[in-house]
Design a protein around this motif. Sequence first.
Motif, short mmCIF file in Angstrom:
data_model
loop_
_atom_site.label_atom_id
_atom_site.label_comp_id
_atom_site.label_asym_id
_atom_site.label_seq_id
_atom_site.Cartn_x
_atom_site.Cartn_y
_atom_site.Cartn_z
N VAL A 43 13.77 -5.62 4.09
CA VAL A 43 14.62 -6.77 4.41
C VAL A 43 14.90 -7.58 3.14
O VAL A 43 16.04 -8.00 2.89
N ALA A 44 13.87 -7.77 2.31
CA ALA A 44 14.06 -8.50 1.05
C ALA A 44 15.02 -7.75 0.12
O ALA A 44 15.85 -8.36 -0.54
N LEU A 45 14.91 -6.43 0.08
CA LEU A 45 15.83 -5.63 -0.73
C LEU A 45 17.26 -5.80 -0.22
O LEU A 45 18.19 -6.01 -1.02
N ALA A 46 17.45 -5.75 1.09
CA ALA A 46 18.78 -5.95 1.66
C ALA A 46 19.29 -7.36 1.34
O ALA A 46 20.47 -7.53 1.00
N ALA A 47 18.41 -8.35 1.42
CA ALA A 47 18.82 -9.72 1.11
C ALA A 47 19.24 -9.84 -0.35
O ALA A 47 20.21 -10.55 -0.67
N ALA A 48 18.54 -9.15 -1.24
CA ALA A 48 18.90 -9.17 -2.67
C ALA A 48 20.29 -8.57 -2.88
O ALA A 48 21.09 -9.10 -3.66
N VAL A 49 20.56 -7.48 -2.18
CA VAL A 49 21.87 -6.82 -2.33
C VAL A 49 22.98 -7.69 -1.74
O VAL A 49 24.02 -7.90 -2.38
N VAL A 50 22.75 -8.20 -0.54
CA VAL A 50 23.78 -8.99 0.15
C VAL A 50 24.06 -10.31 -0.57
O VAL A 50 25.22 -10.69 -0.75
N THR A 51 23.01 -10.99 -0.98
CA THR A 51 23.19 -12.31 -1.60
C THR A 51 23.37 -12.24 -3.11
O THR A 51 23.72 -13.24 -3.73
N ARG A 52 23.09 -11.07 -3.67
CA ARG A 52 23.12 -10.89 -5.14
C ARG A 52 22.20 -11.89 -5.83
O ARG A 52 22.49 -12.40 -6.91
N ASN A 53 21.07 -12.13 -5.19
CA ASN A 53 20.07 -13.06 -5.70
C ASN A 53 18.82 -12.27 -6.06
O ASN A 53 18.12 -11.75 -5.20
N ALA A 54 18.53 -12.21 -7.35
CA ALA A 54 17.40 -11.41 -7.84
C ALA A 54 16.04 -11.96 -7.43
O ALA A 54 15.04 -11.25 -7.53
N TRP A 55 15.99 -13.21 -6.99
CA TRP A 55 14.70 -13.76 -6.55
C TRP A 55 14.12 -12.94 -5.40
O TRP A 55 12.90 -12.84 -5.26
N TRP A 56 14.97 -12.34 -4.58
CA TRP A 56 14.49 -11.49 -3.49
C TRP A 56 13.74 -10.28 -4.04
O TRP A 56 12.77 -9.82 -3.44
N LEU A 57 14.20 -9.76 -5.18
CA LEU A 57 13.52 -8.62 -5.79
C LEU A 57 12.12 -9.00 -6.25
O LEU A 57 11.18 -8.20 -6.15
N LEU A 58 11.98 -10.20 -6.75
CA LEU A 58 10.65 -10.68 -7.16
C LEU A 58 9.74 -10.90 -5.95
O LEU A 58 8.51 -10.78 -6.06
N ALA A 59 10.34 -11.21 -4.82
CA ALA A 59 9.54 -11.42 -3.60
C ALA A 59 9.00 -10.11 -3.03
O ALA A 59 7.98 -10.11 -2.34
N MET A 60 9.67 -9.00 -3.33
CA MET A 60 9.29 -7.73 -2.72
C MET A 60 7.82 -7.35 -2.96
O MET A 60 7.11 -7.05 -1.98
N PRO A 61 7.32 -7.34 -4.20
CA PRO A 61 5.90 -6.97 -4.36
C PRO A 61 4.95 -8.01 -3.74
O PRO A 61 3.89 -7.64 -3.24
N LEU A 62 5.34 -9.27 -3.76
CA LEU A 62 4.49 -10.30 -3.14
C LEU A 62 4.37 -10.07 -1.64
O LEU A 62 3.28 -10.18 -1.07
N ILE A 63 5.48 -9.74 -1.02
CA ILE A 63 5.47 -9.46 0.42
C ILE A 63 4.67 -8.20 0.71
O ILE A 63 3.75 -8.20 1.54
N GLY A 64 5.01 -7.12 0.03
CA GLY A 64 4.36 -5.83 0.30
C GLY A 64 2.87 -5.87 0.05
O GLY A 64 2.07 -5.51 0.93
#
Length: 107
Positions: A43-64
Amino acid sequence: MGTDEPAGGRFQSFAAFYPHYIHEHSNRTCRRIHVVGSALVLVALAAAVVTRNAWWLLAMPLIGYGFAWVGHFFFEKNRPATFRYPLWSLMGDWRMFFETVTGRRPF
């Protein structure tokens, strides 16, 4: 070192490691938390792609890792394989995730 690790102390292949990985996820709640965490990573990866906001990419390892480690420390009561086998643990997590969502492994 876990009780099912080889005498030499290290697994030599992912195929040899994966049964150990599954054994380290024998607690149903731990597995469920892993699956939910992995789904939220997607979901975070999809949010990064849709919003073009790289902060979602940084959230991915924290979430996982956050979800996975809660599962291990509070439910499975073991040390995550990530600390000793980081790449194979990541691969194992996604294999377990896809086996679960496709019905080949119980949720």
